[in-house]
Design an enzyme around this catalytic site. Structure first.
Site, PDB file in Angstrom:
ATOM      1  N   ASN A 148      -4.281   5.424  -2.921  1.00 12.33           N
ATOM      2  CA  ASN A 148      -3.717   4.316  -2.160  1.00 12.33           C
ATOM      3  C   ASN A 148      -4.795   3.248  -2.069  1.00 12.33           C
ATOM      4  O   ASN A 148      -5.915   3.532  -1.651  1.00 12.33           O
ATOM      5  CB  ASN A 148      -3.304   4.764  -0.756  1.00 12.33           C
ATOM      6  CG  ASN A 148      -2.970   3.585   0.140  1.00 12.33           C
ATOM      7  OD1 ASN A 148      -2.339   2.628  -0.285  1.00 12.33           O
ATOM      8  ND2 ASN A 148      -3.415   3.633   1.390  1.00 12.33           N
TER       9      ASN A 148
ATOM     10  N   MET B 125       0.833  -1.195   0.000  1.00 14.46           N
ATOM     11  CA  MET B 125       0.000   0.000   0.000  1.00 14.46           C
ATOM     12  C   MET B 125       0.876   1.255   0.000  1.00 14.46           C
ATOM     13  O   MET B 125       1.928   1.288   0.649  1.00 14.46           O
ATOM     14  CB  MET B 125      -0.921   0.023   1.230  1.00 14.46           C
ATOM     15  CG  MET B 125      -1.981  -1.074   1.208  1.00 14.46           C
ATOM     16  SD  MET B 125      -3.161  -0.859  -0.108  1.00 14.46           S
ATOM     17  CE  MET B 125      -4.435  -1.990   0.407  1.00 14.46           C
ATOM     18  N   CYS B 126       0.429   2.260  -0.690  1.00  9.01           N
ATOM     19  CA  CYS B 126       1.177   3.508  -0.804  1.00  9.01           C
ATOM     20  C   CYS B 126       0.906   4.402   0.401  1.00  9.01           C
ATOM     21  O   CYS B 126       0.051   4.134   1.247  1.00  9.01           O
ATOM     22  CB  CYS B 126       0.778   4.238  -2.089  1.00  9.01           C
ATOM     23  SG  CYS B 126       0.858   3.209  -3.579  1.00  9.01           S
ATOM     24  N   ARG B 127       1.644   5.510   0.479  1.00 11.31           N
ATOM     25  CA  ARG B 127       1.434   6.551   1.477  1.00 11.31           C
ATOM     26  C   ARG B 127       1.336   7.881   0.740  1.00 11.31           C
ATOM     27  O   ARG B 127       2.034   8.109  -0.243  1.00 11.31           O
ATOM     28  CB  ARG B 127       2.582   6.619   2.481  1.00 11.31           C
ATOM     29  CG  ARG B 127       2.885   5.361   3.278  1.00 11.31           C
ATOM     30  CD  ARG B 127       1.856   5.081   4.389  1.00 11.31           C
ATOM     31  NE  ARG B 127       0.691   4.387   3.870  1.00 11.31           N
ATOM     32  CZ  ARG B 127      -0.372   4.061   4.609  1.00 11.31           C
ATOM     33  NH1 ARG B 127      -0.420   4.414   5.880  1.00 11.31           N
ATOM     34  NH2 ARG B 127      -1.383   3.411   4.086  1.00 11.31           N
TER      35      ARG B 127
END
Length: 266
Positions: free
Chosen positions: A112, A1-3
């Protein structure tokens, strides 16, 4: 998962949010605390607004923690509205075209989350785009396609309505292929005037999203996870929410793409 992190308010140096705090977005790129993976090293990007209606854009495939150009830009650029993203790929090659944010005219968008079974429904959804919007497709990610579907669904005139309609299109396409609805979505997008965000999932585990006032610029941040856990008054955004931040304040409304009904469509 991105931030990711976004800000709207009086102009501040980007470093005040993105590089200087103890748990800044740069720190989160190699040590996230509220993501499945602590490492987000598959590229990064910035979109910021200044004197022109369209945003500036800087993206690269290096890990954010190791790019001195990013730190230099953040130290020199002041903006009253910006979006920044560090990527952990769940699909799509590591390339500049696949790094967030994505831009179109005055709009910027970052995401995200993950769309289950994307490779099985990608072609149908790309084919459903109008020719003019399809011509803007540069990368291969589900995130960019979601943004283009928003544009196709009237983003320019109806930001709040343009987010649930692509959500329904993704879920409907999955149902046609016999896939269970599996979509996680926290996204931020802006036209240079207002800042919008969504927190949603088809299950009970929507990716995290927080907001807080920012004392330096008198504005407001919205982020995947707090960058200053001791000094900020962070508020968790409830799941199934649509957020709008303007110079006049913040509004949180329900985000309900009617997935239960769509899950019955075959």
């Amino acid at each position: 998962m991105c931030r990711w992190a976004a800000y709207l308010g009086e102009a501040v140096f980007l470093e005040d949010i993105l590089t200087a705090p103890c748990h800044s977005l740069i720190a989160q790129s190699h040590c996230a605390q509220e993501a499945k993976s602590p490492t987000n090293g598959d590229g990064f990007g910035l979109a910021w607004y200044g004197d022109r209606p369209e945003p500036g854009l800087y993206r690269d495939i290096l890990p954010a923690w190791s790019d001195p150009n990013l730190k230099s830009l953040c130290r020199q650029i002041k903006s009253g509205l910006f979006l920044a993203h560090v990527r952990a790929s769940t699909g799509g090659a590591t390339s500049r075209m696949n790094c967030h944010p994505f831009i179109s005219s005055s709009w910027s968008f970052m995401h995200n989350g993950q769309i289950g079974g994307f490779e099985k429904i990608r072609r149908a959804l790309e084919n459903s785009l109008s020719d003019a919007v399809f011509d803007q497709r540069e990368g291969t990610t589900d995130s960019e396609l979601f943004f283009l579907l928003m544009i196709d669904e009237g983003l320019a005139t109806d930001p709040q309505g343009a987010a649930p309609r692509p959500t329904r299109r993704f879920i409907h396409a999955g149902c046609r292929r016999g896939l269970a609805a599996a979509l996680k979505l926290t996204a931020a997008f802006s036209d240079g005037q207002a800042l919008h965000a969504v927190r949603y999932a088809t299950d009970a585990h929507a990716p995290t999203l927080y907001t807080s006032t920012f004392r330096k610029g008198g504005g407001r941040c919205i982020v995947s996870e707090p960058f200053d856990r001791e000094g900020g008054d962070w508020q968790a955004i409830p799941p199934s929410s649509f957020v709008t931040i303007t110079g006049d304040g913040m509004a949180i409304r329900p985000f309900a793409p009617a997935t239960a009904k769509l899950a019955l469509v075959v």
